[in-house]
Scaffold this motif. Structure first.
Motif, mmCIF file in Angstrom:
data_model
loop_
_atom_site.group_PDB
_atom_site.id
_atom_site.type_symbol
_atom_site.label_atom_id
_atom_site.label_comp_id
_atom_site.label_asym_id
_atom_site.label_seq_id
_atom_site.Cartn_x
_atom_site.Cartn_y
_atom_site.Cartn_z
ATOM 1 N N UNK A 12 0.836 -1.199 0.000
ATOM 2 C CA UNK A 12 0.000 0.000 0.000
ATOM 3 C C UNK A 12 0.869 1.247 0.000
ATOM 4 N N UNK A 13 0.300 2.409 -0.338
ATOM 5 C CA UNK A 13 1.075 3.662 -0.305
ATOM 6 C C UNK A 13 1.603 4.001 1.083
ATOM 7 N N UNK A 14 0.824 3.669 2.138
ATOM 8 C CA UNK A 14 1.238 4.049 3.489
ATOM 9 C C UNK A 14 2.581 3.451 3.881
ATOM 10 N N UNK A 15 2.845 2.255 3.424
ATOM 11 C CA UNK A 15 4.074 1.590 3.834
ATOM 12 C C UNK A 15 5.233 1.799 2.885
ATOM 13 N N UNK A 16 5.067 2.650 1.886
ATOM 14 C CA UNK A 16 6.114 2.829 0.880
ATOM 15 C C UNK A 16 6.966 4.048 1.197
ATOM 16 N N UNK A 17 8.277 3.861 1.210
ATOM 17 C CA UNK A 17 9.199 4.946 1.544
ATOM 18 C C UNK A 17 9.721 5.665 0.302
ATOM 19 N N UNK A 18 9.215 5.295 -0.858
ATOM 20 C CA UNK A 18 9.699 5.890 -2.099
ATOM 21 C C UNK A 18 8.724 6.920 -2.667
ATOM 22 N N UNK A 19 7.658 7.237 -1.933
ATOM 23 C CA UNK A 19 6.739 8.293 -2.333
ATOM 24 C C UNK A 19 6.615 9.302 -1.192
ATOM 25 N N UNK A 20 6.163 10.506 -1.515
ATOM 26 C CA UNK A 20 6.059 11.553 -0.498
ATOM 27 C C UNK A 20 4.839 11.326 0.397
ATOM 28 N N UNK A 21 4.817 11.968 1.562
ATOM 29 C CA UNK A 21 3.678 11.877 2.466
ATOM 30 C C UNK A 21 2.443 12.510 1.842
ATOM 31 N N UNK A 22 2.654 13.571 1.076
ATOM 32 C CA UNK A 22 1.526 14.241 0.411
ATOM 33 C C UNK A 22 0.861 13.306 -0.596
ATOM 34 N N UNK A 23 1.670 12.589 -1.368
ATOM 35 C CA UNK A 23 1.111 11.662 -2.351
ATOM 36 C C UNK A 23 0.388 10.516 -1.666
ATOM 37 N N UNK A 24 0.953 10.025 -0.574
ATOM 38 C CA UNK A 24 0.322 8.947 0.167
ATOM 39 C C UNK A 24 -1.029 9.390 0.727
ATOM 40 N N UNK A 25 -1.095 10.616 1.275
ATOM 41 C CA UNK A 25 -2.357 11.126 1.821
ATOM 42 C C UNK A 25 -3.393 11.312 0.727
ATOM 43 N N UNK A 26 -2.962 11.784 -0.453
ATOM 44 C CA UNK A 26 -3.886 11.972 -1.574
ATOM 45 C C UNK A 26 -4.475 10.641 -2.021
ATOM 46 N N UNK A 27 -3.638 9.629 -2.157
ATOM 47 C CA UNK A 27 -4.112 8.316 -2.583
ATOM 48 C C UNK A 27 -5.084 7.724 -1.564
#
Length: 484
Positions: free
Chosen positions: A218-233
């Motif tokens: 999932x996006x939450x556990x990925x360290x290769x994307x920003x926090x903003x992108x994770x929150x948007x998804x």
């Protein structure tokens, strides 16, 4: 995308390899080349008698394996039968426990079988057959896992585009696999054809390494994307009735409405569309190199190049169609359902027309017509991704993995049917036999195109919606939704 690429490459590598492994003239020494029934339409049969042993060798085909048409059909369809073992629970496992590990294990299974194929082929036919069956069991986990992964990452209005990009791995595998396999077949190193399997096993090993290092469920556990992108998804995906339970990899917390799902008209119609789509795909992926050899008399060095052309146009146009589909739906020009119906009809009717051209206007003297037809076919056939495939991603987002396990059953049936029908009809490689094959393919595409236009839907079904009072929570290690 690359997961589907390596998985499909390992499966279709045998399709080209068989063409140069097998002595296809060994079983037809007493067959009469003339076929009077062809004279009803054309006199071309006299100009195109069945390929002889001498002509076959002169064009680079030096196969030594004595596998009959029935043997080849059984071997090529073994992966589809293996998939029947895992199809019933593959999507459930991906949705419940996360697709990362499930997909890895499915593809690693194929890697081992691919690496052992040259040894097994020389050792025992039935041993190779059993190995391909086991490979099919692993492949049965691939597609539901990919869809489960994408559904956890992709917002609703980007589903068609994402579906097209992710499934492009199939076309890239067909393009590169058929072309490069033909080149390897012509090599004298290790006998030529074994290089095909060693090469694709090596590529798969590289994929396994990168998949384990970079990918998360999932996006939450990925360290290769920003926090903003994770929150948007997270915000986008929660609007699609996707429920997350803290500390769990499950895609949903409610029970699966099996009866309503299996009796849902959109699900049934999508099943039929998937079956015919995979029938058409399997027909060309598996037997186009053989058609090139038997009817068009194409040299081995050119066979792979010509056979990959429809997949090249499919790769380009499916992404164009996907962007166009998402654009017109986002602008409100058409609803999700109408958009799917339009593109599905283009795919089915367009494919049927191309099959008719192959049936009545192609022989050993018309290579240019064949190439143009295959290019057009690939372009029109690709529209199906924006049709039934997008609908499957939309009718029940939180149960995507389960739905794609059901769809996988249709894929298995379609692919196996294509191989068995060709194996049953194509006994001697004549123009008449191939005409029958193309006409059957055209008929089923027309029938399903009409059914889909009348009964399909791309809206979330009532049985797939979550109760309003059910809490939606998230956690660092949870998942979102899945897609193909």
């Amino acid at each position: 995308m690359m997961g589907l690429f390596v998985s499909t490459s390992m499966r279709v590598s045998l399709n080209m390899a068989v063409v140069c492994m097998v002595n296809s003239t060994a079983f037809d020494s007493g067959y009469n080349n003339g076929t009077k029934a062809i004279d009803i339409f054309t006199n071309k049969e006299e100009k195109c008698p069945k390929i002889s042993v001498e002509e076959e060798k002169s064009k680079g085909y030096h196969g030594t394996f004595l596998w009959s048409s029935a043997d080849q059909s059984l071997l090529l369809s073994a992966t589809f039968y293996g998939g029947l073992v895992s199809v019933s629970f593959a999507g459930l496992l991906a949705d419940r426990f996360g697709p990362k590990l499930v997909l890895f294990l499915g593809i690693f299974d194929g890697l081992v079988v691919t690496l052992l194929t040259p040894l097994l082929a020389n050792f025992n036919f039935h041993g190779l057959l059993a190995a391909r069956f086991l490979m099919g069991i692993g492949e049965g986990f691939v597609f539901p896992s990919v869809t489960s992964m994408i559904a956890r990452w992709i917002p609703k209005n980007e589903k068609s585009t994402s579906a097209a990009i992710s499934t492009s791995g199939n076309q890239i595998a067909s393009i590169f696999g058929l072309w490069f396999s033909a080149i390897l077949c012509g090599s004298e190193l290790l006998g030529g054809w074994p290089l095909i399997f060693y090469f694709f096993a090596f590529l798969t090993f590289i994929w396994c390494f990168f998949w384990f290092y970079f990918v998360t469920n999932s996006p939450e556990g990925n360290h290769h994307i920003s926090k903003e992108e994770s929150a948007y998804l997270e915000e986008q995906l929660q609007s699609q009735s996707i429920v997350h339970k803290a500390g769990s990899n499950k895609l949903y917390s409610s029970s699966i409405p099996w009866f309503k799902m299996l009796t849902s008209v959109p699900v049934i119609v999508n099943f039929l569309a998937q079956l015919v789509y995979t029938f058409s795909l399997g027909l060309l992926q598996t037997y186009l190199p053989l058609f090139m050899k038997q009817i068009l008399r194409v040299e081995l060095s050119k066979n792979g190049f010509y056979a990959m052309l429809p997949f090249l146009t499919q790769l380009v146009t499916k992404n164009i169609f996907a962007i166009l589909s998402d654009y017109i739906k986002r602008k409100g020009y058409v609803s999700n359902t109408v958009g799917c119906k339009i593109f599905q009809l283009i795919g089915n009717i367009g494919s049927a027309l191309c099959y008719l051209v192959l049936a009545f206007f192609v022989d050993c003297t018309s290579l240019s017509i064949t190439i143009i037809t295959l290019l057009v076919y690939g372009a029109l056939f690709s529209a199906g991704v924006c049709g039934f495939f997008t609908s499957q991603l939309s009718v029940a987002p939180q149960f995507t993995g389960v739905l794609f396990s059901i769809a996988r059953l249709a894929s298995i049936a379609g692919g196996a049917t294509a191989i068995n029908i060709v194996g049953y009809i194509n006994k001697h490689g004549t123009l008449e036999e191939w005409r029958t094959i193309w006409l059957f393919a055209a008929a089923v595409n027309v029938i399903v195109g009409i059914i889909y236009t009348l009964f399909s839907s791309a809206e979330i079904q009532p049985w797939a919606k979550q109760p309003e009072k059910e809490e939606i929570s998230s956690s660092e290690n949870t998942t979102l939704e899945n897609l193909d």
